[in-house]
Design a protein around this motif. Structure first.
Motif, PDB file in Angstrom:
ATOM      1  N   GLU A   1     -21.332   0.511 -29.417  1.00 11.78           N
ATOM      2  CA  GLU A   1     -21.076   0.947 -28.035  1.00 11.78           C
ATOM      3  C   GLU A   1     -19.640   1.448 -27.885  1.00 11.78           C
ATOM      4  O   GLU A   1     -19.381   2.443 -27.211  1.00 11.78           O
ATOM      5  CB  GLU A   1     -21.327  -0.221 -27.080  1.00 11.78           C
ATOM      6  CG  GLU A   1     -22.808  -0.498 -26.865  1.00 11.78           C
ATOM      7  CD  GLU A   1     -23.064  -1.766 -26.058  1.00 11.78           C
ATOM      8  OE1 GLU A   1     -24.093  -1.835 -25.388  1.00 11.78           O
ATOM      9  OE2 GLU A   1     -22.211  -2.686 -26.107  1.00 11.78           O
ATOM     10  N   ARG A   2     -18.709   0.739 -28.542  1.00 12.70           N
ATOM     11  CA  ARG A   2     -17.307   1.174 -28.469  1.00 12.70           C
ATOM     12  C   ARG A   2     -17.165   2.586 -29.035  1.00 12.70           C
ATOM     13  O   ARG A   2     -16.486   3.427 -28.455  1.00 12.70           O
ATOM     14  CB  ARG A   2     -16.415   0.239 -29.284  1.00 12.70           C
ATOM     15  CG  ARG A   2     -16.235  -1.100 -28.650  1.00 12.70           C
ATOM     16  CD  ARG A   2     -15.336  -1.953 -29.504  1.00 12.70           C
ATOM     17  NE  ARG A   2     -15.690  -3.350 -29.303  1.00 12.70           N
ATOM     18  CZ  ARG A   2     -15.293  -4.345 -30.085  1.00 12.70           C
ATOM     19  NH1 ARG A   2     -14.530  -4.087 -31.129  1.00 12.70           N
ATOM     20  NH2 ARG A   2     -15.644  -5.570 -29.842  1.00 12.70           N
ATOM     21  N   GLN A   3     -17.843   2.822 -30.156  1.00  8.67           N
ATOM     22  CA  GLN A   3     -17.715   4.133 -30.778  1.00  8.67           C
ATOM     23  C   GLN A   3     -18.343   5.205 -29.886  1.00  8.67           C
ATOM     24  O   GLN A   3     -17.874   6.333 -29.832  1.00  8.67           O
ATOM     25  CB  GLN A   3     -18.347   4.094 -32.181  1.00  8.67           C
ATOM     26  CG  GLN A   3     -17.882   5.160 -33.121  1.00  8.67           C
ATOM     27  CD  GLN A   3     -16.376   5.133 -33.405  1.00  8.67           C
ATOM     28  OE1 GLN A   3     -15.565   5.208 -32.485  1.00  8.67           O
ATOM     29  NE2 GLN A   3     -16.003   5.054 -34.669  1.00  8.67           N
ATOM     30  N   ARG A   4     -19.386   4.841 -29.149  1.00 12.15           N
ATOM     31  CA  ARG A   4     -19.982   5.798 -28.216  1.00 12.15           C
ATOM     32  C   ARG A   4     -18.993   6.151 -27.102  1.00 12.15           C
ATOM     33  O   ARG A   4     -18.886   7.302 -26.699  1.00 12.15           O
ATOM     34  CB  ARG A   4     -21.219   5.199 -27.534  1.00 12.15           C
ATOM     35  CG  ARG A   4     -22.428   5.199 -28.401  1.00 12.15           C
ATOM     36  CD  ARG A   4     -23.398   4.157 -27.879  1.00 12.15           C
ATOM     37  NE  ARG A   4     -24.548   4.121 -28.754  1.00 12.15           N
ATOM     38  CZ  ARG A   4     -25.615   4.905 -28.549  1.00 12.15           C
ATOM     39  NH1 ARG A   4     -25.686   5.685 -27.511  1.00 12.15           N
ATOM     40  NH2 ARG A   4     -26.611   4.864 -29.394  1.00 12.15           N
ATOM     41  N   VAL A   5     -18.285   5.099 -26.646  1.00 12.00           N
ATOM     42  CA  VAL A   5     -17.267   5.374 -25.619  1.00 12.00           C
ATOM     43  C   VAL A   5     -16.237   6.336 -26.200  1.00 12.00           C
ATOM     44  O   VAL A   5     -15.803   7.288 -25.534  1.00 12.00           O
ATOM     45  CB  VAL A   5     -16.577   4.071 -25.150  1.00 12.00           C
ATOM     46  CG1 VAL A   5     -15.449   4.381 -24.178  1.00 12.00           C
ATOM     47  CG2 VAL A   5     -17.584   3.135 -24.514  1.00 12.00           C
ATOM     48  N   ALA A   6     -15.885   6.101 -27.481  1.00 18.85           N
ATOM     49  CA  ALA A   6     -14.900   6.971 -28.121  1.00 18.85           C
ATOM     50  C   ALA A   6     -15.392   8.416 -28.182  1.00 18.85           C
ATOM     51  O   ALA A   6     -14.613   9.358 -27.992  1.00 18.85           O
ATOM     52  CB  ALA A   6     -14.575   6.451 -29.518  1.00 18.85           C
ATOM     53  N   VAL A   7     -16.704   8.582 -28.422  1.00 19.89           N
ATOM     54  CA  VAL A   7     -17.254   9.934 -28.441  1.00 19.89           C
ATOM     55  C   VAL A   7     -17.163  10.555 -27.048  1.00 19.89           C
ATOM     56  O   VAL A   7     -16.742  11.708 -26.879  1.00 19.89           O
ATOM     57  CB  VAL A   7     -18.721   9.911 -28.954  1.00 19.89           C
ATOM     58  CG1 VAL A   7     -19.361  11.288 -28.778  1.00 19.89           C
ATOM     59  CG2 VAL A   7     -18.767   9.479 -30.414  1.00 19.89           C
ATOM     60  N   ALA A   8     -17.544   9.769 -26.050  1.00 25.18           N
ATOM     61  CA  ALA A   8     -17.465  10.280 -24.673  1.00 25.18           C
ATOM     62  C   ALA A   8     -16.028  10.668 -24.339  1.00 25.18           C
ATOM     63  O   ALA A   8     -15.768  11.712 -23.728  1.00 25.18           O
ATOM     64  CB  ALA A   8     -17.957   9.211 -23.703  1.00 25.18           C
ATOM     65  N   ARG A   9     -15.055   9.823 -24.788  1.00 23.33           N
ATOM     66  CA  ARG A   9     -13.647  10.109 -24.523  1.00 23.33           C
ATOM     67  C   ARG A   9     -13.233  11.414 -25.203  1.00 23.33           C
ATOM     68  O   ARG A   9     -12.500  12.214 -24.630  1.00 23.33           O
ATOM     69  CB  ARG A   9     -12.785   8.955 -25.021  1.00 23.33           C
ATOM     70  CG  ARG A   9     -11.304   9.149 -24.757  1.00 23.33           C
ATOM     71  CD  ARG A   9     -10.494   7.968 -25.171  1.00 23.33           C
ATOM     72  NE  ARG A   9     -10.509   7.783 -26.627  1.00 23.33           N
ATOM     73  CZ  ARG A   9      -9.881   6.786 -27.242  1.00 23.33           C
ATOM     74  NH1 ARG A   9      -9.232   5.872 -26.553  1.00 23.33           N
ATOM     75  NH2 ARG A   9      -9.918   6.682 -28.562  1.00 23.33           N
ATOM     76  N   ALA A  10     -13.744  11.631 -26.427  1.00 24.69           N
ATOM     77  CA  ALA A  10     -13.373  12.840 -27.173  1.00 24.69           C
ATOM     78  C   ALA A  10     -13.884  14.092 -26.467  1.00 24.69           C
ATOM     79  O   ALA A  10     -13.311  15.175 -26.610  1.00 24.69           O
ATOM     80  CB  ALA A  10     -13.924  12.763 -28.582  1.00 24.69           C
ATOM     81  N   LEU A  11     -14.961  13.922 -25.701  1.00 25.24           N
ATOM     82  CA  LEU A  11     -15.539  15.088 -25.040  1.00 25.24           C
ATOM     83  C   LEU A  11     -14.957  15.328 -23.652  1.00 25.24           C
ATOM     84  O   LEU A  11     -15.318  16.301 -22.983  1.00 25.24           O
ATOM     85  CB  LEU A  11     -17.063  14.895 -24.913  1.00 25.24           C
ATOM     86  CG  LEU A  11     -17.832  14.849 -26.246  1.00 25.24           C
ATOM     87  CD1 LEU A  11     -19.269  14.437 -25.998  1.00 25.24           C
ATOM     88  CD2 LEU A  11     -17.776  16.215 -26.921  1.00 25.24           C
ATOM     89  N   ALA A  12     -14.065  14.420 -23.225  1.00 23.71           N
ATOM     90  CA  ALA A  12     -13.631  14.423 -21.829  1.00 23.71           C
ATOM     91  C   ALA A  12     -13.135  15.777 -21.342  1.00 23.71           C
ATOM     92  O   ALA A  12     -13.480  16.207 -20.242  1.00 23.71           O
ATOM     93  CB  ALA A  12     -12.554  13.368 -21.635  1.00 23.71           C
ATOM     94  N   ASN A  13     -12.328  16.443 -22.123  1.00 18.10           N
ATOM     95  CA  ASN A  13     -11.742  17.695 -21.637  1.00 18.10           C
ATOM     96  C   ASN A  13     -12.514  18.932 -22.101  1.00 18.10           C
ATOM     97  O   ASN A  13     -11.962  20.022 -22.112  1.00 18.10           O
ATOM     98  CB  ASN A  13     -10.288  17.798 -22.082  1.00 18.10           C
ATOM     99  CG  ASN A  13      -9.387  16.925 -21.225  1.00 18.10           C
ATOM    100  OD1 ASN A  13      -9.760  16.597 -20.096  1.00 18.10           O
ATOM    101  ND2 ASN A  13      -8.249  16.555 -21.753  1.00 18.10           N
ATOM    102  N   GLN A  14     -13.788  18.748 -22.461  1.00 20.61           N
ATOM    103  CA  GLN A  14     -14.628  19.828 -22.965  1.00 20.61           C
ATOM    104  C   GLN A  14     -13.885  20.637 -24.014  1.00 20.61           C
ATOM    105  O   GLN A  14     -13.607  21.828 -23.828  1.00 20.61           O
ATOM    106  CB  GLN A  14     -15.062  20.731 -21.785  1.00 20.61           C
ATOM    107  CG  GLN A  14     -15.891  19.940 -20.817  1.00 20.61           C
ATOM    108  CD  GLN A  14     -15.982  20.574 -19.440  1.00 20.61           C
ATOM    109  OE1 GLN A  14     -15.116  21.361 -19.053  1.00 20.61           O
ATOM    110  NE2 GLN A  14     -17.031  20.254 -18.722  1.00 20.61           N
ATOM    111  N   PRO A  15     -13.529  19.954 -25.113  1.00 18.65           N
ATOM    112  CA  PRO A  15     -12.706  20.619 -26.129  1.00 18.65           C
ATOM    113  C   PRO A  15     -13.494  21.684 -26.888  1.00 18.65           C
ATOM    114  O   PRO A  15     -14.722  21.729 -26.797  1.00 18.65           O
ATOM    115  CB  PRO A  15     -12.322  19.476 -27.056  1.00 18.65           C
ATOM    116  CG  PRO A  15     -13.452  18.509 -26.949  1.00 18.65           C
ATOM    117  CD  PRO A  15     -13.940  18.604 -25.536  1.00 18.65           C
ATOM    118  N   ALA A  16     -12.770  22.506 -27.621  1.00 16.48           N
ATOM    119  CA  ALA A  16     -13.421  23.523 -28.439  1.00 16.48           C
ATOM    120  C   ALA A  16     -14.027  22.890 -29.688  1.00 16.48           C
ATOM    121  O   ALA A  16     -15.074  23.313 -30.154  1.00 16.48           O
ATOM    122  CB  ALA A  16     -12.411  24.585 -28.829  1.00 16.48           C
ATOM    123  N   ILE A  17     -13.337  21.886 -30.227  1.00 20.16           N
ATOM    124  CA  ILE A  17     -13.855  21.229 -31.424  1.00 20.16           C
ATOM    125  C   ILE A  17     -13.758  19.717 -31.277  1.00 20.16           C
ATOM    126  O   ILE A  17     -12.887  19.201 -30.567  1.00 20.16           O
ATOM    127  CB  ILE A  17     -13.056  21.637 -32.701  1.00 20.16           C
ATOM    128  CG1 ILE A  17     -11.554  21.519 -32.429  1.00 20.16           C
ATOM    129  CG2 ILE A  17     -13.450  23.021 -33.156  1.00 20.16           C
ATOM    130  CD1 ILE A  17     -10.718  21.760 -33.673  1.00 20.16           C
TER     131      ILE A  17
END
Lengths: 740, 281
Positions: free
Chosen positions: B148-164
């Motif tokens: 679950e923590r790693q899923r949160v980390a994925v969600a965090r990585a997507l927060a700013n709608q990055p290019a990569i």
């Protein structure tokens, strides 16, 4: 291993060392100064080769002791006494030196012999002065120059040495000059007695005290110990150093605790490898002891350097010279080791009790115990993450802030009280003697009062004297002398009994009556005279309410100030023109300082000394507190290195990381400050519960005091937060992410 | 494969570390990733995988060579902080969530100073919904499982709608099931959002859940091929292994031995081996 553990966290170890060092330095410096003060006192009269020293009983300090010169010949007549000499010891303000010690000796007497003149000639005539070597350096004066004391000029004829710095920092004038200058006609502060047979000392001592019950006779070797003022200085030095040590100790406990928490897993490994509990305990205790020892050593050095530096300041070097005895260093060592043991004990116990399996699993300060419902986001939660640490920091800083708040409160209370005292009697202007260093020394000739009363625009003038009476019944009581018929006495509102009408009567303040458990009709002894209580009064000013009033004439006789008053209360015809009258009086009478009643308290020299003291303590508190704060923030930032790396990797700018840490530090400062304010108010209130002294202390807390305290706390937060914040913001994200 | 534009490209990328004995973590690495691709960078430890990811993620600057992301040469970008915040999403091996912040607050971190508050809330909700943790939004990391923590980390990585999105050993600290779930999540993000994802791992199972595998050895890309059927991938793996190498080396001898066999069972095994050897080559 112990050494390596400490070196593993250089910044933290260093900051802790600084914290302890300041604490120990404070002890060393303050106690050395107090001891120096004591040895100054001893040195004063030991050089004169007297066997006994006589002062007025119940006087707070030798410089306020008064003995009538008539006593001298009577003493000489006693059997066993070979020689008696009266000495005046006083203080004057002169050219940049607020407390210049002035000694009055008979130029032909034996006592003056111990001032060995090394340059110029001996004291022979009036208006001549010989000054000590130290004084000559401080004043930058030599033989042939003139020195102004109060409003008279003295010609320096010689420079002497005695080996006692109190004496070498001051000057000697003829007894007659000193009596005139210090307004002690036909009086001396003390008599020194030389005996025919030293073995008879105790017998002669008793004989004198039986004959003169109002005198205190002490063998010169024990003289300084009998001085209450000195005991005050010592108690104060200890209180201050205690404060510094407590704050330093809290900081140290914090460090030891953190170093243990951080190594939880390591301790688990050691336990798993078969280390016994006792061994873990010993390891952590040794760390803490080593830390305190190093800090203590640095502190001793720092303290010695500070005292030596202070002793070089011309303004204070005449009476402030540290004395470093072996006992002092032993004391410092004991305190330091006790500190190390206390600070190490809890963390050591905690570590030794760790279960090896749990310790191995320890993740290093996660978010356990932090409630997501806490408002304030990361800033508050970071502080909650390490509750013990945050609490200890708060205690350390809180104590510092609390002390300042309590002291400022007491000072303000003092101002309020004196303002009430000055304005309560309905006077517009208050006059004290000019250039005095302490209001207890103020002496104005009654004739001055009469002449002021004759000036145009002045309605009436009323003089008063006061002194502190000390006895077993009343450890500290201010006795005022007022003329029973003048208007000023009317502000002592009688709530029981009646006002003063005859001699040997006293009216008591209601707090004093309560503390002494006395009622109207009872008797009290003051300066060895008995007074009948005829009334109980209330004024609202705690100095008055915990004191007593006797008639001016009796007070003058008792306090050794015949035809003199300490203060003059002046009423003017037209309150709108009070400033003009004030200026006119000061122009005409340069020997007095006149203030508006409302400003009187703030212009008292005592208050300036008090403010300097509060300033000094605040400074100490800020330094020690700032070091503790920085220590906490450094630890808090170090342990979150990886988190900071994550934030940076996620695109947080350096400045944002910087602000995050500073914000935390400021929050910690403010919270500690608030805790300190509450503690300070409680401390101030608690002091008032002390018997006798408590009645005189009436803390007054003003909103600006709290604002000041909070500003101080914020400053601490800023000092403590800046370095760790800067460090954190400079972290390279990749390295921070890799940080273990 | 359809024609897609290149979104990440490295040219002769060199990174040298150290003041004393220098370490060439990257030694002329050339690679490119297309928009919407899910690729793996594989390699033994010390091969420079993480360094490569750090260069692409603008965490560090190269010693020489170029990194071009979304058409921009990273060496010409002055404000790397802002670039990271806007264009790059990171997932680390350890979840690296801030322990004092809740799941939703952790997701919000990169949006500070980038996205307005109201939108932040909305986007956080969306992202937590995407990773299936909407009901865990108010929990602290310590109250979540590793997956679950790693899923949160994925969600965090997507927060700013990055290019990569860059994931450095995203399954490294998880068990097999949780690891597979994270990879499935990355696949879903790649599929549904068209997100370009670069995963660094040394786990073949993880690599096979992506579309292309780049192999890094001693700071250079030595192999680059699209992921094929599991059988083919198994053979590739075997071929790269010591056993496979030794089999290949003795191919002639083995074939002869198998061909001469008379036992029926052995012949059947022989047929299988023959097929394998063909596949290996």
């Amino acid at each position: 291993m112990i050494l390596r553990n400490l070196l593993g966290r250089k910044t933290r170890t260093f900051l802790t060392l600084v914290g302890i060092a300041i604490g120990v330095a404070a002890i060393v410096a303050l106690v050395a100064i107090a001891d120096g003060f004591a040895s100054g006192y001893y040195g004063l009269l030991s050089g004169s080769q007297a066997d006994l020293v006589i002062t007025q009983a119940e006087s707070f300090d030798m410089s306020v002791s008064v003995i009538d010169e008539e006593v001298g010949p009577q003493l000489t007549a006693l059997s066993g006494v070979e020689e008696v000499e009266g000495v005046i010891i006083g203080e004057a303000t002169t050219e940049g030196i607020p407390y210049f010690m002035v000694f009055g000796y008979d130029p032909k007497g034996a006592g003056i012999q111990h001032f060995r003149v090394v340059e110029g000639k001996e004291l022979t005539a009036k208006r001549e002065i010989i000054i000590g070597k130290l004084a000559a350096e401080n004043l930058k004066k030599g033989v042939g120059d003139t020195l102004r004391l109060y409003d008279s000029a003295y010609r320096i004829v010689g420079i002497y040495e005695t080996g006692a710095f109190f004496e070498e920092g001051g000057g000697v004038i003829s007894l007659a000059d000193a009596q005139a200058m210090l307004k002690r006609p036909r009086q001396v502060n003390t008599y020194t007695v030389k005996l025919r047979d030293v073995d008879q000392a105790e017998a002669v001592r008793q004989r004198i005290e039986r004959r003169f019950p109002d005198l205190l006779v002490v063998e010169s070797a024990n003289f300084a110990d009998q001085q209450l003022g000195l005991q005050f200085v010592r108690a104060f030095a200890w209180a201050l150093s205690f404060l510094a040590v407590v704050i330093g100790g809290v900081g140290m406990m914090n460090t030891t605790l953190m170093s243990v928490f951080e190594r939880t897993r390591e301790i688990g490994v050691l336990r798993a490898l078969g280390w016994r509990k006792g061994r873990v305990l010993a390891m952590i205790l040794s760390e803490s002891l080593l830390l305190s020892l190093l800090g203590g050593l640095a502190g001793v050095v720092l303290g010695v350097v500070a005292v030596k530096a202070l002793g070089r300041l011309p303004a204070v070097s005449g009476w402030l010279q540290g004395e470093f005895s072996l006992g002092l260093f032993v004391q410092a060592a004991v305190v330091t080791l006790a500190l190390g043991a206390t600070a190490g004990l809890y963390p050591a116990w905690w570590a030794s009790r760790l279960h090896p399996v749990e310790a191995l699993r320890y993740e290093g300060g996660g978010g356990e115990g932090v409630s997501p419902r806490l408002p304030g986001g990361m800033t508050t939660r970071s502080l909650f993450r390490r509750k013990t640490r945050t609490l200890l920091t708060m205690v350390g800083i809180g104590i510092g802030v609390a002390t300042v708040v309590a002291l400022v409160g007491l000072t303000d209370g003092f101002i309020d009280d004196f303002t009430a005292l000055a304005t309560g009697s309905g006077t517009d202007l208050m006059a004290v003697e000019a250039n005095i260093s302490d209001m207890a020394y103020s002496a104005i000739d009654e004739k001055v009062g009469k002449r002021i009363a004759g000036l145009s625009g002045v309605k009436s003038v009323s003089g008063t004297v006061f002194s502190v009476a000390m006895s077993e019944e009343t450890p500290f009581m201010i006795v005022f002398g007022y003329h029973p018929a003048e208007y000023a006495i009317r502000h002592f509102k009688i709530v029981e009994g009646e006002g003063l009408s005859a001699n040997r009567q006293i009216i008591l303040g209601h707090s004093a009556a309560e503390a002494m458990e006395k009622q109207v009709g009872d008797k009290v002894r003051i300066f060895d005279s008995s007074f009948r209580i005829v009334g109980i009064y209330e004024t609202g000013a705690s100095y008055e309410d915990s004191g007593g009033v006797i008639s001016l004439r009796e007070a003058q006789a008792l306090f050794g100030k015949p035809r003199q008053v300490g203060f003059l209360g002046i009423k003017v015809e037209d309150p709108h023109r009070v400033e003009g009258v004030r200026q006119r009086i000061e122009e005409e009478f340069p020997e007095i300082t006149v203030s508006l009643s409302t400003e009187f308290a703030e212009r008292l020299p005592d208050l300036q000394a008090m403010e300097a003291l509060v300033g000094g303590i605040s400074f100490l508190a800020v330094i020690v507190g700032g070091v503790g704060m920085m220590n906490t923030m450094v630890m808090s930032v170090f342990e979150r290195t990886r988190e900071i790396g994550v934030l940076r990797a996620l695109g947080w700018r350096r400045s944002k990381v910087l602000f995050m840490v500073v914000r935390e530090s400021l929050l910690l400062g403010v919270v500690s400050g608030l805790a300190g304010v509450v503690m300070g108010v409680a401390m101030g209130k608690a002091l008032t519960l002390l018997p006798f002294i408590g009645g005189l202390l009436k803390p007054s807390f003003r909103s600006y005091t709290f604002v000041q305290a909070l500003i101080m706390a914020l400053a601490l937060g800023m000092i403590g937060g800046l370095y760790p914040a800067w460090w954190a913001s400079r972290l390279h994200p990749i390295e921070a992410l890799r940080y273990e | 494969m359809e024609e897609r534009s290149v979104i990440v490209e490295t040219r002769d990328l060199v990174k040298v570390y150290g003041d004393g004995p220098e370490v060439r973590a990257l030694d002329g690495a050339n690679m490119s990733v297309h928009r919407g691709e899910l690729v793996t960078v594989m390699g033994p430890s010390g091969s420079g995988k993480s360094t490569l990811l750090n260069m692409i993620g603008a965490l560090d600057r190269s010693t020489s060579g170029r990194v071009v992301v979304k058409g921009e040469d990273l060496s010409s970008i002055r404000d790397l902080d802002a670039f990271r915040a806007q264009e790059v999403g990171f997932v680390f091996q350890l979840h690296n969530l801030i322990p004092t912040l809740t799941a939703s607050e952790n997701v919000e971190i990169p949006m500070h100073g980038q996205v307005k508050q109201r939108q932040r809330r909305k986007r956080t909700q969306e992202l937590l919904d995407l990773v299936g943790l909407i009901d865990r939004a108010g929990h602290l990391p310590s109250q979540l499982s590793g997956g679950e923590r790693q899923r949160v980390a994925v969600a965090r990585a997507l927060a700013n709608q990055p290019a990569i999105l860059l994931a450095d050993e995203p399954t490294g600290s998880l068990d097999t099931t949780a690891g597979r779930e994270i990879m499935e999540l990355l696949q879903k993000v790649n599929r549904e959002r068209g997100m370009t994802i670069i995963v660094v791992t040394h786990d073949r199972k993880v690599a096979r859940m992506t579309q292309r595998i780049l192999t890094l050895e001693d700071g250079r890309i030595v192999d680059d091929h699209p992921v094929q059927t599991p059988l083919v991938e198994d053979l590739r793996e075997l071929a790269r292994s010591q056993l496979g190498q030794s089999l290949l080396d003795r191919r002639g001898k083995i074939l002869k031995e198998v061909g001469l066999g008379s036992d029926a069972g052995l012949t059947e095994q022989g047929e299988y081996l023959r097929g394998l050897l063909v596949g290996l080559t």
